[in-house]
Design a protein around this motif. Structure first.
Motif, short mmCIF file in Angstrom:
data_model
loop_
_atom_site.label_atom_id
_atom_site.label_comp_id
_atom_site.label_asym_id
_atom_site.label_seq_id
_atom_site.Cartn_x
_atom_site.Cartn_y
_atom_site.Cartn_z
N THR A 132 6.31 -36.03 -5.16
CA THR A 132 6.55 -34.57 -5.38
C THR A 132 7.82 -35.40 -6.34
O THR A 132 8.27 -34.46 -6.57
N SER A 144 10.67 -32.72 -2.98
CA SER A 144 10.59 -34.52 -2.14
C SER A 144 11.81 -34.87 -1.11
O SER A 144 11.41 -35.07 0.36
N ALA A 217 6.98 -28.95 -6.01
CA ALA A 217 5.86 -30.41 -6.64
C ALA A 217 5.62 -29.64 -7.58
O ALA A 217 5.13 -29.15 -7.69
#
Lengths: 468, 498
Positions: A132, A144, A217
């Motif tokens: 991510t 993330s 992401a």
């Protein structure tokens, strides 16, 4: 001990290390990506053709488990080529991580031991934390971090759940669980496990991280998070609820019926008011999770009409529809996420997609087909998946759940068609990133979605192997 | 087997039309002509000695699940009845008319979408399996959604979405009903199947408990009445008809409406014997309200296209009336009633195509369809005005034109079962006549609106197109026996089932 049943696992693990080692010499995305793709295909065919019905160590290799392992591999395969566009550098670590994740997922598919399930599930999670954040942009890092924080909470819930489960059943092996009488710790185990894995599936009260993470992401990682990452938790929960709790455990039914209704209604209503395309897809994946966990409600349902079908057959239909939903879901959900890479900006708003059909007719067509599939329009995989899901709901005498699901499905038309309308607008002069890797991925996944839409025989095959 | 070949050929030609490039219009037209000739020849041969029931039956098992006394069968089956045979023919014709009205500027997609819609319609009428019935029911929607949303005018995106959502909600309930039906069939026999003739068998339906049966007919009625459309469920209609391109309006009014009619008379009627009486009266009431309400609304429309949309809906209000009154009557009154309803669907195709095509040509010349902008058109456009006028007269049910036969049969047979309430139907007919005549008077006759400038009457090609539709309407009006033979055979067969 016969190791030939582990060839696929060994292959995946070794290939992961080879990819890392090759990273010293080259950072060519074609070589590394191609290698990973070939390894995954090899693992796919090894798993497909090896003998089923065999137990080794804590692994249990049956048709049912192999099916899940196969679709997990597919969920990684579909993002290999698109990620060549989304990821900027250090492809060795990226693809090695994907291979390790694949290994963890296959182990999760084959095992029935709660400890190994937990460890392999963590293997998937830890890999995806890194993926991510892979591009290290501000959006990636934020996504993330959020994902990491929330998942850690989920993990602790999982541990607690497993501990409570052990307390009442005295075993970690799901296959060895016998008939259990109701007790408080079992109920606690159910709640904790549901919350723990529910974070990953993004069930209603545990969903908000998913939207932010999918939004932040890289596109292909979002595609994986919302398909593979979700389905692995889904499968673990399926095994756990089916084997760990006796199928007539009514709490499972009430719990999941309520959660499913809340999840799909929330996902669909929230998507209506959203203008960020990736977030719409995120909400839609929450709604889809709502449809999918209806199967859990079915598993726990004990007031099924015994005159109709025996419990065994009834469960078989329910699980087969879950299995079909999973494979259709991979293509129809990952496809639109991958198509987001067509837009050049990081943050994809809905009018950024305007005029796609003018730039590339076929991409727009198959993009639209995948959205239609999510909406459940016939001749697409999503239709057959929903069709058999509702079918098993009705066999199980759960009309009201089917009606609620159908009303939700009607609501979802609004936002899916809104995207399609934008994509087919004549106005709009957006510049699209027409990299062939993305375009052909979208087109191929669209074609597979249609292919699944006419494969009625697949469901009957799945009903044959849906025995946990 | 030949029916399957026809089906596959249609599918291939549909796919082909998407790739036609600038020749797409020609390709689609040629393929439609080939298909029509093929199908009509085939049906003349097969239906020579037709005596009701399903013929040309073809069945293949696609998938089967078999374990511990449980069988799931997923079949694909095709078949024709006297009614669906004609419906397939009109779906070919209506696609042809719609494509004929498409302008050169539209790309290959446009014609491909119409072919897809036509294929969906023909498929819907041919399949004898509820699973595929549902699939085709939805398949027709997608191309029409794109036709309205991409090529329409005005707030086309909103209208197309509205149209899709309305029909989709109906279809989802249809799906639930189909499931319920097959589940009950399974309880009886141990086999899951979606075959229409198994699931609509009366002996089986009598075993279904009442609440389950009500649920089933609720889903079916909702889907079919939305599509028809009937009174409280019609609000997608004016928007969709108005914002669609003229070709799309032709497809909607001539083709898609037939789906609802087919659903009521072809699918739901065999179950009708078990309907509670009150429900039957309610359906008739809905039909009468639709007739009067739509005619009244049409009376006050300022736009010819919108008026014709309501007019077309008013014409279809005879279908629920025929459905309900046929359930109340017996003997050949019932046969006449049913075949009148079916005839109305078929006749309506030609009439609607004639009206909307004329309006399309009118719009091309005047750039407006507002009634108050027009006036005295017969001075400048004598030929086109006559075609439009004949279309309107056909729609209001002038004898010797297509609309008369169906409306007349339904009205006189309705008298047998609902007695003096038939007066309300007659009232509706009067209002229908009123709004058509009034609109014709304001737009076609009277003083010419000089602001429109010099207008050029239709050319030979356009004349030919309109003449084709007109010939259809007149033929159906003066020689109904040809089709009635098939329809009465099928209708008396249906009557025999009950």
């Amino acid at each position: 001990m016969i190791y030939e049943y582990l060839y696929a696992l060994i292959l995946l693990g070794l290939a992961g290390f080879i990819t890392l080692a090759a990273g010293i010499k080259t950072d060519s995305k074609r070589i590394l990506g191609g290698f990973t793709f070939i390894i995954l295909i090899a693992a796919f065919f090894i798993l497909l053709f090896q003998d089923k019905n065999y137990s080794i160590l804590s692994l249990n290799i049956s048709s049912f488990d192999t099916y899940w392992a196969l679709i997990f591999l597919v969920s990684i395969m579909v993002i290999i080529i698109p990620s060549m566009n989304d990821i900027k550098k250090r492809f060795d670590v990226y693809y090695a991580l994907l291979l390790f994740i694949a290994l963890s997922m296959v182990i999760a598919a084959f095992t029935y031991n709660l400890i190994i399930l937990f460890v392999s599930f963590e293997g998937v999670s830890i890999g995806t934390y890194v993926l991510t954040a892979y591009n290290k942009t501000k959006r990636n890092l934020e996504a993330s971090l959020k994902y990491f924080m929330i998942s850690t909470i989920g993990t602790s819930f999982n541990i607690m759940g497993i501990a409570f489960f052990y307390l009442s059943t005295r075993t970690f092996n799901l296959n060895a669980v016998g008939t259990i009488d109701f007790n408080r710790s079992l109920l606690l185990a159910l709640v904790f496990i549901t919350i723990g894995f529910g974070f990953k599936i993004a069930i209603f009260p545990m969903q908000q991280w998913a939207i932010d993470t999918y939004d932040g992401a890289p596109n292909s990682v979002s595609a994986f998070l919302s398909t593979g990452g979700k389905l692995v938790a889904y499968m673990i929960l399926l095994k756990f609820l089916f084997l760990g709790f006796i199928p007539d455990y009514n709490y499972v039914f009430f719990f999941f019926a309520i959660l499913a209704i809340l999840t799909m209604t929330y996902g669909n209503l929230a998507a209506l008011m959203e203008n960020n395309l990736k977030r719409i897809l995120g909400y839609s994946s929450i709604a889809q999770a709502g449809y999918m966990i209806l199967v859990f409600a079915l598993i726990g349902y004990s007031y099924y009409p015994a005159v109709l079908v025996s419990k065994q057959i009834f469960l078989r239909f329910a699980i087969a529809s879950a299995m079909f939903y999973a494979v259709a879901y991979i293509f129809m959900k990952a496809g639109p996420f991958i198509a987001m890479s067509l837009v050049k900006s990081d943050k994809v708003m809905i009018d950024d997609i305007a005029g796609l059909s003018k730039k590339s007719r076929w991409t727009a067509l198959f993009f639209a087909i995948m959205l239609l599939s999510l909406a459940g329009v016939p001749l697409t995989g999503g239709f057959i998946a929903k069709y058999f899901l509702f079918f098993s709901l009705i066999i199980g005498d759960l009309w009201w759940l089917a009606v609620i699901a159908i009303i939700n499905s009607a609501i979802s038309i609004f936002y899916y068609f809104r995207i399609i309308i934008y994509a087919y607008r004549k106005e709009g002069n957006n510049d699209f990133n027409m990299a062939p890797g993305i375009r052909y991925s979208v087109i191929i996944m669209g074609i597979i979605t249609i292919g699944l839409g006419v494969s009625f025989a697949l469901y009957t095959y799945l009903a044959g192997i849906a025995v946990i | 087997m030949i029916l399957l070949y026809f089906f596959i050929l249609f599918f291939i030609l549909t796919a082909l039309s998407f790739f036609g490039g600038s020749h797409s219009k020609t390709i689609s037209l040629v393929s439609l002509v080939v298909l029509t000739v093929f199908f009509i020849t085939y049906s003349i041969l097969r239906f020579k000695n037709y005596d009701g029931g399903v013929i040309a039956y073809y069945n293949t098992l696609l998938a089967q699940f078999h374990a511990s006394g449980i069988t799931i069968n997923i079949d694909f089956s095709l078949g024709l009845t006297g009614f669906t045979d004609l419906l397939v023919v009109i779906s070919l014709f209506i696609t042809m008319f719609a494509i004929l009205m498409g302008s050169k500027s539209h790309g290959a997609y446009f014609y491909g979408l119409f072919m897809a819609a036509g294929f969906g319609l023909a498929g819907l009428f041919m399949v004898r399996n509820f699973l595929f019935f549902y699939i085709f029911w939805e398949v027709v929607l997608i191309p029409v959604f794109f036709i309205i949303g991409k090529y329409g005018t005005g707030s086309r995106e909103r209208s197309s979405l509205k149209f899709f959502i309305y029909t989709h909600i109906g279809s989802l309930f249809l799906l639930l009903s189909i499931f319920t039906l097959s589940t009950y069939y399974f309880i009886n026999t141990g086999i899951f199947t979606f075959q229409i003739q198994d699931l609509t068998g009366l002996a089986f339906l009598e075993t279904v408990p009442a609440y389950g049966f009500y649920f089933i007919i609720f889903g079916f009625l909702l889907a079919f009445l939305i599509k028809l459309p009937s009174f409280p469920l019609h609000s997608w209609l004016p928007d969709a008809y108005n914002d669609a391109p003229y070709s799309g309006t032709i497809m909607l009014s001539g083709g898609l409406v037939a789906m609802g009619g087919y659903g009521l008379l072809g699918i739901l009627y065999p179950m009708g014997a078990l309907f509670p009486r009150d429900l039957v009266y309610f359906i008739i009431l809905l039909g009468i309200i639709s007739l009067i309400y739509f005619s009244f609304t049409a009376l006050f429309q300022a736009d010819l296209k919108r008026m014709a949309a309501y007019g077309s809906a008013a014409e279809m209000a005879f279908i629920p009336i025929a459905f309900g009154t046929a359930l109340l009557s017996t003997g050949y009154v019932r046969t006449l009633d049913l075949s009148g309803g079916m005839y109305q669907i078929i006749a309506h195709t030609f009439v609607a195509a004639l009206i909307f095509s004329s309006l399309s040509m009118l719009y091309k010349r005047t750039q407006t369809s507002k009634i108050y902008d027009l006036g005295g058109l017969n001075r400048e456009l004598p030929v086109l005005s006559s075609f439009l006028l004949i279309g309107m007269l056909a729609s209001l049910g002038l004898p010797s034109l297509a609309g008369f036969i169906g409306e007349f049969s339904v009205t006189i047979s309705a008298f047998q079962s609902i007695g003096l309430y038939t007066l309300f139907i007659v009232l509706g007919l009067i209002i229908t006549a009123a709004f058509y005549i009034w609109a014709a008077q304001r737009s076609l006759f009277g003083y010419f609106n000089e602001r429109l400038g010099r207008l050029k009457d239709i050319n030979k090609m356009e004349f030919l197109i309109l003449f084709l539709m007109l010939a259809g309407s007149i033929f159906l009006g003066v020689y109904p026996t040809l089709l009635f033979k098939l329809l009465t055979a099928y209708a008396s067969h249906l009557g025999g089932l009950i």
